[in-house]
Design a protein around this motif. Structure first.
Motif, PDB file in Angstrom:
ATOM      1  N   ASN A   1       0.832  -1.207   0.000  1.00 48.03           N
ATOM      2  CA  ASN A   1       0.000   0.000   0.000  1.00 48.03           C
ATOM      3  C   ASN A   1       0.861   1.250   0.000  1.00 48.03           C
ATOM      4  O   ASN A   1       0.605   2.179  -0.749  1.00 48.03           O
ATOM      5  CB  ASN A   1      -0.924   0.003   1.217  1.00 48.03           C
ATOM      6  N   ALA A   2       1.871   1.281   0.868  1.00 47.20           N
ATOM      7  CA  ALA A   2       2.742   2.447   0.943  1.00 47.20           C
ATOM      8  C   ALA A   2       3.505   2.621  -0.365  1.00 47.20           C
ATOM      9  O   ALA A   2       3.794   3.729  -0.784  1.00 47.20           O
ATOM     10  CB  ALA A   2       3.710   2.322   2.117  1.00 47.20           C
ATOM     11  N   ALA A   3       3.815   1.512  -1.014  1.00 46.72           N
ATOM     12  CA  ALA A   3       4.551   1.580  -2.268  1.00 46.72           C
ATOM     13  C   ALA A   3       3.631   1.835  -3.464  1.00 46.72           C
ATOM     14  O   ALA A   3       4.091   1.989  -4.579  1.00 46.72           O
ATOM     15  CB  ALA A   3       5.328   0.284  -2.474  1.00 46.72           C
ATOM     16  N   ALA A   4       2.304   1.852  -3.227  1.00 50.92           N
ATOM     17  CA  ALA A   4       1.358   2.043  -4.318  1.00 50.92           C
ATOM     18  C   ALA A   4       1.498   3.429  -4.944  1.00 50.92           C
ATOM     19  O   ALA A   4       1.176   3.611  -6.107  1.00 50.92           O
ATOM     20  CB  ALA A   4      -0.066   1.820  -3.824  1.00 50.92           C
ATOM     21  N   LEU A   5       1.966   4.393  -4.183  1.00 48.21           N
ATOM     22  CA  LEU A   5       2.199   5.722  -4.750  1.00 48.21           C
ATOM     23  C   LEU A   5       3.513   5.712  -5.515  1.00 48.21           C
ATOM     24  O   LEU A   5       4.520   5.224  -5.025  1.00 48.21           O
ATOM     25  CB  LEU A   5       2.276   6.782  -3.648  1.00 48.21           C
ATOM     26  N   SER A   6       3.477   6.265  -6.709  1.00 47.19           N
ATOM     27  CA  SER A   6       4.726   6.398  -7.456  1.00 47.19           C
ATOM     28  C   SER A   6       5.629   7.383  -6.736  1.00 47.19           C
ATOM     29  O   SER A   6       5.178   8.142  -5.862  1.00 47.19           O
ATOM     30  CB  SER A   6       4.430   6.896  -8.877  1.00 47.19           C
ATOM     31  N   LYS A   7       6.874   7.398  -7.108  1.00 49.07           N
ATOM     32  CA  LYS A   7       7.831   8.328  -6.504  1.00 49.07           C
ATOM     33  C   LYS A   7       7.372   9.771  -6.724  1.00 49.07           C
ATOM     34  O   LYS A   7       7.420  10.601  -5.817  1.00 49.07           O
ATOM     35  CB  LYS A   7       9.212   8.097  -7.116  1.00 49.07           C
ATOM     36  N   GLN A   8       6.896  10.064  -7.935  1.00 43.33           N
ATOM     37  CA  GLN A   8       6.401  11.417  -8.253  1.00 43.33           C
ATOM     38  C   GLN A   8       5.199  11.770  -7.389  1.00 43.33           C
ATOM     39  O   GLN A   8       5.116  12.872  -6.849  1.00 43.33           O
ATOM     40  CB  GLN A   8       6.012  11.503  -9.725  1.00 43.33           C
ATOM     41  N   ASP A   9       4.245  10.838  -7.267  1.00 42.20           N
ATOM     42  CA  ASP A   9       3.052  11.104  -6.467  1.00 42.20           C
ATOM     43  C   ASP A   9       3.401  11.279  -4.991  1.00 42.20           C
ATOM     44  O   ASP A   9       2.864  12.163  -4.320  1.00 42.20           O
ATOM     45  CB  ASP A   9       2.030   9.976  -6.636  1.00 42.20           C
ATOM     46  N   ALA A  10       4.302  10.453  -4.485  1.00 40.14           N
ATOM     47  CA  ALA A  10       4.715  10.572  -3.082  1.00 40.14           C
ATOM     48  C   ALA A  10       5.391  11.915  -2.832  1.00 40.14           C
ATOM     49  O   ALA A  10       5.137  12.570  -1.813  1.00 40.14           O
ATOM     50  CB  ALA A  10       5.654   9.424  -2.711  1.00 40.14           C
ATOM     51  N   SER A  11       6.215  12.348  -3.762  1.00 42.16           N
ATOM     52  CA  SER A  11       6.872  13.645  -3.643  1.00 42.16           C
ATOM     53  C   SER A  11       5.838  14.775  -3.661  1.00 42.16           C
ATOM     54  O   SER A  11       5.911  15.711  -2.858  1.00 42.16           O
ATOM     55  CB  SER A  11       7.876  13.831  -4.785  1.00 42.16           C
ATOM     56  N   PHE A  12       4.865  14.679  -4.555  1.00 42.52           N
ATOM     57  CA  PHE A  12       3.804  15.674  -4.622  1.00 42.52           C
ATOM     58  C   PHE A  12       3.025  15.736  -3.310  1.00 42.52           C
ATOM     59  O   PHE A  12       2.765  16.818  -2.788  1.00 42.52           O
ATOM     60  CB  PHE A  12       2.844  15.371  -5.785  1.00 42.52           C
ATOM     61  N   VAL A  13       2.663  14.577  -2.774  1.00 41.25           N
ATOM     62  CA  VAL A  13       1.899  14.536  -1.517  1.00 41.25           C
ATOM     63  C   VAL A  13       2.687  15.222  -0.405  1.00 41.25           C
ATOM     64  O   VAL A  13       2.144  16.039   0.341  1.00 41.25           O
ATOM     65  CB  VAL A  13       1.538  13.074  -1.142  1.00 41.25           C
TER      66      VAL A  13
ATOM     67  N   GLN B   1      -8.681  22.751   4.784  1.00 38.69           N
ATOM     68  CA  GLN B   1      -9.552  21.822   4.060  1.00 38.69           C
ATOM     69  C   GLN B   1      -8.739  20.975   3.070  1.00 38.69           C
ATOM     70  O   GLN B   1      -8.936  19.765   2.967  1.00 38.69           O
ATOM     71  CB  GLN B   1     -10.646  22.586   3.319  1.00 38.69           C
ATOM     72  N   SER B   2      -7.815  21.603   2.357  1.00 38.06           N
ATOM     73  CA  SER B   2      -6.978  20.887   1.399  1.00 38.06           C
ATOM     74  C   SER B   2      -6.158  19.806   2.101  1.00 38.06           C
ATOM     75  O   SER B   2      -6.038  18.688   1.602  1.00 38.06           O
ATOM     76  CB  SER B   2      -6.054  21.876   0.676  1.00 38.06           C
ATOM     77  N   ASN B   3      -5.608  20.133   3.250  1.00 40.27           N
ATOM     78  CA  ASN B   3      -4.777  19.154   3.960  1.00 40.27           C
ATOM     79  C   ASN B   3      -5.625  17.988   4.472  1.00 40.27           C
ATOM     80  O   ASN B   3      -5.154  16.854   4.508  1.00 40.27           O
ATOM     81  CB  ASN B   3      -3.992  19.808   5.096  1.00 40.27           C
ATOM     82  N   GLN B   4      -6.872  18.269   4.852  1.00 38.32           N
ATOM     83  CA  GLN B   4      -7.757  17.188   5.279  1.00 38.32           C
ATOM     84  C   GLN B   4      -8.056  16.243   4.117  1.00 38.32           C
ATOM     85  O   GLN B   4      -8.034  15.018   4.279  1.00 38.32           O
ATOM     86  CB  GLN B   4      -9.054  17.761   5.860  1.00 38.32           C
ATOM     87  N   GLN B   5      -8.314  16.806   2.939  1.00 34.83           N
ATOM     88  CA  GLN B   5      -8.567  15.976   1.757  1.00 34.83           C
ATOM     89  C   GLN B   5      -7.325  15.158   1.396  1.00 34.83           C
ATOM     90  O   GLN B   5      -7.417  13.967   1.095  1.00 34.83           O
ATOM     91  CB  GLN B   5      -8.968  16.850   0.565  1.00 34.83           C
ATOM     92  N   LEU B   6      -6.188  15.819   1.420  1.00 32.35           N
ATOM     93  CA  LEU B   6      -4.936  15.141   1.087  1.00 32.35           C
ATOM     94  C   LEU B   6      -4.630  14.031   2.091  1.00 32.35           C
ATOM     95  O   LEU B   6      -4.196  12.948   1.713  1.00 32.35           O
ATOM     96  CB  LEU B   6      -3.790  16.158   1.043  1.00 32.35           C
ATOM     97  N   SER B   7      -4.901  14.287   3.342  1.00 34.24           N
ATOM     98  CA  SER B   7      -4.681  13.293   4.390  1.00 34.24           C
ATOM     99  C   SER B   7      -5.550  12.059   4.158  1.00 34.24           C
ATOM    100  O   SER B   7      -5.093  10.917   4.333  1.00 34.24           O
ATOM    101  CB  SER B   7      -4.985  13.900   5.757  1.00 34.24           C
ATOM    102  N   GLN B   8      -6.774  12.280   3.742  1.00 33.24           N
ATOM    103  CA  GLN B   8      -7.678  11.165   3.475  1.00 33.24           C
ATOM    104  C   GLN B   8      -7.165  10.322   2.302  1.00 33.24           C
ATOM    105  O   GLN B   8      -7.130   9.100   2.378  1.00 33.24           O
ATOM    106  CB  GLN B   8      -9.084  11.683   3.184  1.00 33.24           C
ATOM    107  N   ILE B   9      -6.738  10.981   1.237  1.00 33.40           N
ATOM    108  CA  ILE B   9      -6.206  10.266   0.068  1.00 33.40           C
ATOM    109  C   ILE B   9      -4.938   9.503   0.448  1.00 33.40           C
ATOM    110  O   ILE B   9      -4.777   8.330   0.119  1.00 33.40           O
ATOM    111  CB  ILE B   9      -5.930  11.244  -1.093  1.00 33.40           C
TER     112      ILE B   9
ATOM    113  N   SER C   1       1.788   8.399   5.117  1.00 31.05           N
ATOM    114  CA  SER C   1       1.671   9.404   6.182  1.00 31.05           C
ATOM    115  C   SER C   1       2.139  10.763   5.686  1.00 31.05           C
ATOM    116  O   SER C   1       3.146  10.863   4.983  1.00 31.05           O
ATOM    117  CB  SER C   1       2.525   9.009   7.381  1.00 31.05           C
ATOM    118  N   LEU C   2       1.414  11.795   6.082  1.00 30.20           N
ATOM    119  CA  LEU C   2       1.786  13.166   5.709  1.00 30.20           C
ATOM    120  C   LEU C   2       2.817  13.718   6.689  1.00 30.20           C
ATOM    121  O   LEU C   2       2.821  13.348   7.866  1.00 30.20           O
ATOM    122  CB  LEU C   2       0.560  14.074   5.724  1.00 30.20           C
TER     123      LEU C   2
END
Length: 166
Positions: free
Chosen positions: A21-33, A72-80, A87-88
């Motif tokens: 699950n943790a690896a499901a995010l690509s490197k680019q997506d993890a960096s963006f998050v 609000q944005s951080n709450q949405q991002l945290s949920q995703i 983890s954020l």
């Protein structure tokens, strides 16, 4: 004795699922998050600081908008991120913290000008990052989040530009 191997196998499988699950995010997506979360935290903090320091209505309105929208944005991002087992960060980046320390030493018109100027620069950078994520994310939820957030960031940029002219 027969139950122990089953428990070990089950625990190992659960551990592998969490890692997957943790690896499901690509490197680019993890960096963006990470960057988006750090930026949200920095904008909330800067907005709270501005609310306490600025008598200007334009700056106060910008600051309140930053606090509300980025919370609000951080709450949405945290949920995703949570759905991906990711983890954020709990604080802004070192550079963002240094920028906040610099701002905290200012007051009056000097503070307002620096705050508005920083908001313009920060939101131009954020819009570019969100546009890139919206175009090339490997995660549908992050792609949608980025697409939905761009208009909000553009509104913030317009408000910051107006505040910097006041």
């Amino acid at each position: 004795m027969g139950r122990l191997p089953v428990v070990i196998v089950a625990a190992s499988a659960l551990g592998l699922m969490c890692q997957a699950n943790a690896a499901a995010l690509s490197k680019q997506d993890a960096s963006f998050v990470n960057q988006a979360a750090e930026t949200n935290l920095a904008e909330i903090s800067a907005g709270q600081m501005a609310l306490g320091k600025s008598p200007s209505q334009a700056v106060a309105q910008l600051a309140q908008t930053m606090v509300s929208d980025h919370t609000q944005s951080n709450q949405q991002l945290s949920q995703i991120a949570g759905q991906q087992g990711f983890s954020l960060p709990s604080e802004p980046s070192a550079q963002q913290r240094a920028q906040a320390r610099h701002l905290s030493g200012m007051s009056g018109q000097q503070f307002e000008q620096a705050f508005a100027r920083d908001q313009v620069q920060d939101h131009r950078t954020a819009i570019a990052a969100f546009q890139k994520e919206a175009r090339s994310s490997h995660d549908p939820a992050l792609k949608s989040f980025a697409q939905q957030t761009i208009p909000v960031l553009q509104k913030h940029l317009q408000m910051a530009e107006a505040a910097s002219r006041s």
